[in-house]
Design a protein around this motif. Structure first.
Motif, PDB file in Angstrom:
ATOM      1  N   THR A  24       1.370  17.101 -24.682  1.00  0.00           N
ATOM      2  CA  THR A  24       1.943  15.769 -24.739  1.00  0.00           C
ATOM      3  C   THR A  24       0.916  14.767 -25.226  1.00  0.00           C
ATOM      4  OG1 THR A  24       1.348  15.271 -22.458  1.00  0.00           O
ATOM      5  CG2 THR A  24       3.516  16.242 -22.825  1.00  0.00           C
ATOM      6  N   ILE A  25       1.430  13.689 -25.776  1.00  0.00           N
ATOM      7  CA  ILE A  25       0.565  12.595 -26.210  1.00  0.00           C
ATOM      8  C   ILE A  25       0.556  11.571 -25.089  1.00  0.00           C
ATOM      9  CG2 ILE A  25       0.297  10.744 -27.887  1.00  0.00           C
ATOM     10  CD1 ILE A  25       1.430  12.605 -29.988  1.00  0.00           C
ATOM     11  N   LYS A  26      -0.589  11.444 -24.426  1.00  0.00           N
ATOM     12  CA  LYS A  26      -0.722  10.560 -23.269  1.00  0.00           C
ATOM     13  C   LYS A  26      -0.894   9.102 -23.665  1.00  0.00           C
ATOM     14  CE  LYS A  26      -3.101  14.173 -20.724  1.00  0.00           C
ATOM     15  NZ  LYS A  26      -4.355  14.555 -20.101  1.00  0.00           N
ATOM     16  N   HIS A  27      -1.417   8.861 -24.852  1.00  0.00           N
ATOM     17  CA  HIS A  27      -1.702   7.504 -25.315  1.00  0.00           C
ATOM     18  C   HIS A  27      -1.046   7.288 -26.685  1.00  0.00           C
ATOM     19  CE1 HIS A  27      -5.101   8.771 -22.738  1.00  0.00           C
ATOM     20  NE2 HIS A  27      -4.843   7.616 -22.165  1.00  0.00           N
ATOM     21  N   PRO A  28       0.277   7.103 -26.720  1.00  0.00           N
ATOM     22  CA  PRO A  28       0.956   6.997 -28.023  1.00  0.00           C
ATOM     23  C   PRO A  28       0.527   5.762 -28.824  1.00  0.00           C
ATOM     24  CG  PRO A  28       2.491   6.576 -26.223  1.00  0.00           C
ATOM     25  CD  PRO A  28       1.216   7.038 -25.600  1.00  0.00           C
ATOM     26  N   LEU A  29       0.254   4.655 -28.151  1.00  0.00           N
ATOM     27  CA  LEU A  29      -0.160   3.447 -28.863  1.00  0.00           C
ATOM     28  C   LEU A  29      -1.534   3.630 -29.499  1.00  0.00           C
ATOM     29  CD1 LEU A  29       1.046   0.698 -29.423  1.00  0.00           C
ATOM     30  CD2 LEU A  29      -0.156  -0.182 -27.435  1.00  0.00           C
ATOM     31  N   ALA A  30      -2.457   4.238 -28.768  1.00  0.00           N
ATOM     32  CA  ALA A  30      -3.789   4.503 -29.316  1.00  0.00           C
ATOM     33  C   ALA A  30      -3.700   5.497 -30.470  1.00  0.00           C
ATOM     34  CB  ALA A  30      -4.713   5.044 -28.227  1.00  0.00           C
TER      35      ALA A  30
END
Length: 198
Positions: A24-30
């Motif tokens: 999973t992508i934990k930091h989508p904004l980053a």
């Protein structure tokens, strides 16, 4: 005003490790901004000739995007996406000290997701290579007015790549020693495999 760097934690202690999947992508904004500024600078550079005959506006736009990318990758996305950070510290005597830091995982829990790590390293390595190609292209096509902009892209993104590679392999290890050790091991493996065949 007195600053005390020793009391400031470089990585957030309250980051949630949880039981999230490594995919999973934990930091989508980053993750988005890690690629957004890089890709936007490249697209503006490539497409500006089709949409504008001006040189100043696209040049300023590319430089602003490259600057935003440098700051974002160095200060935010490296820490969040792969747990790495680098910076330069100047002491009271005026000496420079480069600091390369890697966040250590606790136990078997992985703080960095594989997906984010792939996104980070892919963007970090591919974009400076593209700016290098653009530099040779501008040089050999005698497009000299774009050469400083392209070199700036190469230097800013190359500096981030160098800093994060140093963080990854260890700040005290020089890249020359690392390459020498790697090629030495490859040579030894090859010699041993030939010896085993005979």
């Amino acid at each position: 005003m007195m600053e005390n760097d020793d009391d400031v934690s470089l990585f957030d202690a309250e980051e949630d490790v949880g039981t999230k999947s490594k995919k999973t992508i934990k930091h989508p904004l980053a993750s988005f901004f890690h690629l957004f500024f890089r890709v936007s600078a490249i697209l503006v550079y490539l497409l500006c000739k089709f949409f504008s005959s001006s040189f100043i506006a696209p040049m300023v736009m590319v430089i602003l995007l490259l600057s935003c990318d440098f700051w974002t990758v160095k200060n935010v996305t490296g820490r969040l996406m792969v747990g790495l950070r680098w910076w330069n510290r100047v002491d009271d005597d005026g000496g420079n000290h480069w600091v390369f830091e890697s966040r250590k995982g606790s136990g078997k829990k992985q703080l960095v997701s594989d997906s984010e790590s792939r996104i980070f390293w892919l963007g970090l390595i591919v974009c400076p290579i593209l700016w290098g190609i653009f530099a040779f292209s501008a040089l050999f096509s005698f497009n000299i007015k774009w050469l400083p902009v392209v070199i700036m892209g190469l230097v800013l993104q190359g500096a981030n790549m160098y800093g994060y590679v140093r963080c990854r392999v260890g700040g005290k290890t020089s890249l020359k020693n690392m390459a020498t050790n790697y090629f030495g091991r490859q040579f030894l493996k090859q010699a041993l495999s030939k010896e085993g065949e005979s």
